[in-house]
Design a protein around this motif. Structure first.
Motif, PDB file in Angstrom:
ATOM      1  N   GLY A 181       3.624   5.882  -3.242  1.00 51.20           N
ATOM      2  CA  GLY A 181       5.413   6.556  -3.857  1.00 51.20           C
ATOM      3  C   GLY A 181       5.797   6.614  -1.866  1.00 51.20           C
ATOM      4  N   LYS A 182       4.695   6.036  -0.944  1.00 50.82           N
ATOM      5  CA  LYS A 182       5.888   6.812   0.541  1.00 50.82           C
ATOM      6  C   LYS A 182       7.066   5.573   0.580  1.00 50.82           C
ATOM      7  CE  LYS A 182       2.102   8.599   2.248  1.00 50.82           C
ATOM      8  NZ  LYS A 182       0.820   9.053   3.656  1.00 50.82           N
ATOM      9  N   VAL A 183       7.077   4.683   0.126  1.00 52.84           N
ATOM     10  CA  VAL A 183       8.253   4.077  -0.022  1.00 52.84           C
ATOM     11  C   VAL A 183       8.549   3.114  -0.957  1.00 52.84           C
ATOM     12  CG1 VAL A 183       7.997   2.982   2.609  1.00 52.84           C
ATOM     13  CG2 VAL A 183       7.127   1.334   0.357  1.00 52.84           C
ATOM     14  N   SER A 184      10.044   3.063  -1.094  1.00 51.62           N
ATOM     15  CA  SER A 184      10.534   1.945  -2.228  1.00 51.62           C
ATOM     16  C   SER A 184      11.858   1.096  -1.707  1.00 51.62           C
ATOM     17  CB  SER A 184      11.246   2.986  -3.147  1.00 51.62           C
ATOM     18  OG  SER A 184      12.493   3.954  -1.871  1.00 51.62           O
ATOM     19  N   PHE A 185      11.841   0.224  -3.008  1.00 50.96           N
ATOM     20  CA  PHE A 185      13.418  -0.952  -2.331  1.00 50.96           C
ATOM     21  C   PHE A 185      13.181  -1.126  -3.304  1.00 50.96           C
ATOM     22  CE2 PHE A 185       9.263  -2.861  -4.814  1.00 50.96           C
ATOM     23  CZ  PHE A 185      10.271  -3.805  -5.768  1.00 50.96           C
ATOM     24  N   GLU A 186      14.868  -1.529  -3.106  1.00 50.64           N
ATOM     25  CA  GLU A 186      15.662  -1.746  -4.059  1.00 50.64           C
ATOM     26  C   GLU A 186      15.842  -3.731  -3.532  1.00 50.64           C
ATOM     27  OE1 GLU A 186      19.472   0.025  -3.963  1.00 50.64           O
ATOM     28  OE2 GLU A 186      19.684   0.070  -1.553  1.00 50.64           O
ATOM     29  N   MET A 187      16.936  -4.311  -4.794  1.00 47.08           N
ATOM     30  CA  MET A 187      17.404  -5.490  -4.684  1.00 47.08           C
ATOM     31  C   MET A 187      19.463  -5.657  -4.092  1.00 47.08           C
ATOM     32  SD  MET A 187      15.150  -7.555  -4.582  1.00 47.08           S
ATOM     33  CE  MET A 187      15.941  -8.784  -4.649  1.00 47.08           C
ATOM     34  N   CYS A 188      19.474  -5.792  -2.766  1.00 47.53           N
ATOM     35  CA  CYS A 188      20.769  -5.491  -2.515  1.00 47.53           C
ATOM     36  C   CYS A 188      20.874  -7.175  -2.482  1.00 47.53           C
ATOM     37  CB  CYS A 188      20.823  -4.281  -1.530  1.00 47.53           C
ATOM     38  SG  CYS A 188      22.493  -4.066  -1.275  1.00 47.53           S
ATOM     39  N   SER A 235       0.666  -1.061   0.546  1.00 50.66           N
ATOM     40  CA  SER A 235       0.275   0.043  -0.092  1.00 50.66           C
ATOM     41  C   SER A 235       0.998   0.998  -0.230  1.00 50.66           C
ATOM     42  CB  SER A 235      -0.815  -0.172   1.344  1.00 50.66           C
ATOM     43  OG  SER A 235      -1.837   0.843   1.615  1.00 50.66           O
ATOM     44  N   LEU A 236       1.948   1.218   1.076  1.00 56.52           N
ATOM     45  CA  LEU A 236       2.651   2.493   0.882  1.00 56.52           C
ATOM     46  C   LEU A 236       3.885   2.839  -0.456  1.00 56.52           C
ATOM     47  CD1 LEU A 236       3.591   1.787   4.494  1.00 56.52           C
ATOM     48  CD2 LEU A 236       2.702   3.968   3.935  1.00 56.52           C
ATOM     49  N   LEU A 237       3.940   1.425  -1.009  1.00 56.06           N
ATOM     50  CA  LEU A 237       4.533   1.534  -2.051  1.00 56.06           C
ATOM     51  C   LEU A 237       3.835   2.073  -3.028  1.00 56.06           C
ATOM     52  CD1 LEU A 237       7.201   0.699  -3.580  1.00 56.06           C
ATOM     53  CD2 LEU A 237       5.590  -1.635  -4.004  1.00 56.06           C
TER      54      LEU A 237
END
Length: 311
Positions: free
Chosen positions: A294-301, A289-291
């Motif tokens: 536009g309030k959170v994001s993620f990255e593959m690390c 929901s937050l994604l």
């Protein structure tokens, strides 16, 4: 709390409830009874049948009306269907899960569920055919009009059952898990959630519905005079969870499991396997929901999905 004559409360002339860990609604139609949700098990179903035979000795159960497909709301269906030849009515999307209940454990776990999840408390052991599906429609049962009101958020198309009693003009809203009693929220402030934003919209719909009485799936009975405070708390717990997630991810990026530990540590929750799965599923819903907002994001690390707050 036992399901028996002592825990039955008449709310209007032809609508009532059994006070229980999962509340059970009862509608007395002109020639039959209608039960709203059936708690957790065959034993609960048996108690419902025997109690209603005592309270309404000349009427049988025509239909079970389920607000949604979770096992603590439809676990008594099988006993009632088999002994009363009753129908099952349910929201369209929920009916698909009720007819294929094993899918629920897969949804919770994301794979073949282990024994703690794949048990009757969380997954109904027996598939049953749903006789009637509904969405935003009404049925006349003589003494009352039953309206089916979509209240999504907790689960796919979880619905409320609004009963207008023709004799006294009172409307009772049976809400399933579209709304939680304050006693439950004080004990479990991270209830299972599928779409938090839709849940908040459903709470607003309930508060402004104009019903006289409100029966949550879990917790105490409310009236039009005290529903606002309970509605505010239902909204607040979802916003508090979102704010906590954002604050924790602002401190440092985390994987979903690291976030789950941080949230439950903050809340003082010692998780058993079931809580780990259900709260984890709920937090993933919040992240989605937050994604999407536009309030959170993620990255593959390094083969980890790291979540962070968007500044």
């Amino acid at each position: 709390m036992a399901i028996d004559k002592s825990t039955y409360e008449r709310i209007s002339a032809h609508a009532g409830m059994f006070h229980n860990s999962t509340n059970i609604g009862v509608i007395e139609g002109s020639d039959a009874l209608y039960v709203i949700d059936t708690a957790c098990s065959d034993d609960d179903g048996k108690c419902i049948v025997e109690s209603l035979e005592d309270i309404f000795p000349h009427k049988k159960i025509k239909a079970v009306i389920n607000t949604h497909s979770h096992a603590d709301h439809c676990g008594g269906n099988a006993y009632i269907v088999k002994t009363q030849n009753a129908q099952i009515w349910a929201p369209h999307d929920e009916s698909k899960i009720m007819e294929f209940p094993r899918s629920l454990g897969v949804m919770y776990w994301g794979g073949i569920p282990f024994s703690d999840i794949n048990n009757p408390v969380f997954v109904v052991p027996e598939a049953l055919e749903v006789t009637k599906t509904f969405s935003d429609t009404s049925v006349d049962v003589g003494t009352a009009t039953i309206s089916f009101v979509p209240l999504p958020g907790h689960f796919f198309d979880q619905s409320g059952i609004f009963v207008y009693d023709k004799e006294d003009g009172l409307t009772t809203a049976y809400l399933g898990d579209g709304f939680f009693g304050m006693s439950l929220l004080k004990k479990f402030w991270i209830p299972f959630m599928y779409e938090p934003e839709k849940f908040r919209s459903s709470v607003l719909k309930i508060e402004s519905s104009g019903a006289d009485y409100f029966v949550p799936g879990h917790g105490e009975l409310y009236t039009k005079d005290n529903i606002t405070a309970a509605a505010e708390m239902n909204t607040m717990v979802t916003l508090e969870t979102e704010f906590l997630i954002l604050r924790l991810l602002e401190e440092k990026p985390m994987t979903q499991e690291e976030l789950l530990k941080a949230v439950t540590d903050y809340a003082g929750i010692t998780m058993r396997p079931v809580q780990f799965v259900l709260i984890g599923t709920t937090l993933r819903s919040y992240l989605s929901s937050l994604l999407n907002r536009g309030k959170v994001s993620f990255e593959m690390c390094e083969n980890r999905m790291l979540w962070r707050t968007v500044r």
